[in-house]
Design a protein around this motif. Structure first.
Motif, mmCIF file in Angstrom:
data_model
loop_
_atom_site.group_PDB
_atom_site.id
_atom_site.type_symbol
_atom_site.label_atom_id
_atom_site.label_comp_id
_atom_site.label_asym_id
_atom_site.label_seq_id
_atom_site.Cartn_x
_atom_site.Cartn_y
_atom_site.Cartn_z
ATOM 1 N N THR A 16 0.826 -1.408 0.018
ATOM 2 C CA THR A 16 0.032 -0.173 -0.074
ATOM 3 C C THR A 16 0.860 1.166 -0.115
ATOM 4 O O THR A 16 0.583 2.197 -0.700
ATOM 5 N N HIS A 17 2.028 1.129 0.749
ATOM 6 C CA HIS A 17 2.637 2.472 0.878
ATOM 7 C C HIS A 17 3.647 2.588 -0.365
ATOM 8 O O HIS A 17 3.525 3.921 -0.795
ATOM 9 N N ARG A 18 3.889 1.646 -0.951
ATOM 10 C CA ARG A 18 4.668 1.601 -2.171
ATOM 11 C C ARG A 18 3.963 1.999 -3.329
ATOM 12 O O ARG A 18 4.297 3.129 -4.154
ATOM 13 N N ASN A 19 2.693 1.851 -3.543
ATOM 14 C CA ASN A 19 1.746 2.304 -4.382
ATOM 15 C C ASN A 19 1.487 3.741 -4.140
ATOM 16 O O ASN A 19 1.237 4.596 -5.169
ATOM 17 N N THR A 20 1.354 3.998 -2.857
ATOM 18 C CA THR A 20 1.193 5.614 -2.480
ATOM 19 C C THR A 20 2.244 6.458 -2.982
ATOM 20 O O THR A 20 2.305 7.368 -3.352
ATOM 21 N N ALA A 21 3.613 5.886 -2.708
ATOM 22 C CA ALA A 21 4.765 6.625 -2.883
ATOM 23 C C ALA A 21 4.978 6.844 -4.614
ATOM 24 O O ALA A 21 5.145 8.008 -5.039
ATOM 25 N N SER A 25 2.293 6.718 -6.629
ATOM 26 C CA SER A 25 1.624 7.494 -7.227
ATOM 27 C C SER A 25 1.830 9.075 -7.268
ATOM 28 O O SER A 25 1.619 9.829 -7.980
ATOM 29 N N THR A 26 2.492 9.285 -5.753
ATOM 30 C CA THR A 26 2.812 10.631 -5.297
ATOM 31 C C THR A 26 4.095 11.068 -6.285
ATOM 32 O O THR A 26 3.974 12.131 -6.908
ATOM 33 N N TRP A 49 4.346 14.638 -13.299
ATOM 34 C CA TRP A 49 3.235 15.087 -14.125
ATOM 35 C C TRP A 49 3.453 17.075 -13.890
ATOM 36 O O TRP A 49 3.077 17.538 -14.861
ATOM 37 N N TRP A 50 3.265 17.261 -12.596
ATOM 38 C CA TRP A 50 2.987 18.545 -12.222
ATOM 39 C C TRP A 50 4.255 19.334 -12.739
ATOM 40 O O TRP A 50 4.187 20.705 -13.150
ATOM 41 N N SER A 51 5.343 18.927 -12.486
ATOM 42 C CA SER A 51 6.541 19.497 -12.769
ATOM 43 C C SER A 51 6.558 19.599 -14.535
ATOM 44 O O SER A 51 6.930 20.766 -14.860
ATOM 45 N N LEU A 52 6.215 18.720 -15.211
ATOM 46 C CA LEU A 52 6.080 18.981 -16.751
ATOM 47 C C LEU A 52 5.060 20.038 -17.212
ATOM 48 O O LEU A 52 5.292 20.901 -17.972
#
Length: 211
Positions: A167-172, A174-175, A181-184
């Motif tokens: 779960t934590h890996r998926n969250t990391a 995703s973040t 994408w926000w940087s791009l």
């Protein structure tokens, strides 16, 4: 010595056969339920972890044959329950995503049922053919049962830890994806602003000729 090893092996095999790990997807505004026929004094252990979807929460409950909740949690990301059956009958445990209007939830859970009757009725002992097991109160039997329970508890904790790590890996991940994408997006906006400013300044300093 060989007799003790045979007892331990059979005990662990029987215990592990009653343990199951599952993964399921609960769609929005729906629930998924499972049933288990238990006898009085049987033990059930259920642990779960929401891996994906929304705020990583889900409703969970266990109800007895009379429909009375014996365990109940609301919007929980993970939980672990151990319940001793108080009566014979069909027990139900459910994962509910009714409160969610859009997002489906992915849930990993472990289920373990320890049949008290299997020990009381000596259903395991005939397979071993060891005379020393004819006494239910044998200290060796007690120690083996405690050892088997401890091993299963460790196994459940390991699976629970793996589920949390996933779960934590998926969250990391995703973040990290959102940050990229926000940087791009910001880079694209900055590039457009630069082009606009250069074009505007170039037109501002152009010398207009009067014909």
């Amino acid at each position: 010595m060989l007799g003790k090893l045979a007892i331990l092996l059979a005990t662990l095999l029987v215990t592990l056969q009653l343990t199951a790990a599952f993964n399921l997807v609960v769609p929005a505004q729906e629930r998924r339920c499972f049933f288990e026929d238990l006898e009085k004094e049987d033990n059930i252990h259920v642990s779960f972890q929401v891996g994906e979807g929304g705020h990583l929460d889900i409703d969970f409950w266990v109800s007895d044959p009379n429909g009375i909740f014996v365990e109940d949690v609301k919007k929980s990301a993970s939980a672990s329950f151990l319940h001793v059956a108080k009566m014979n009958g069909k027990y139900e445990y459910c994962f509910s995503n009714v409160f969610s209007t859009i997002t489906e939830k992915s849930v990993g859970f472990n289920f373990q049922a320890v049949r008290n009757s299997a020990w009381q009725n000596d259903e395991i002992y005939p397979l071993l053919c060891i005379p020393c097991l004819s006494h239910p109160a044998d200290p060796l039997e007690k120690e083996i049962r405690e050892l088997a329970a401890g091993i299963e508890e460790i196994r459940n904790e390991q699976e629970y830890t793996l589920a949390r790590e996933r779960t934590h890996r998926n969250t990391a991940e995703s973040t990290n994806s959102r940050v990229v994408w926000w940087s791009l997006f910001q880079t694209g906006i900055l590039f457009l602003i630069c082009v606009f400013q250069i074009t505007y300044l170039k037109r501002f300093f152009e010398v207009k000729r009067v014909v």
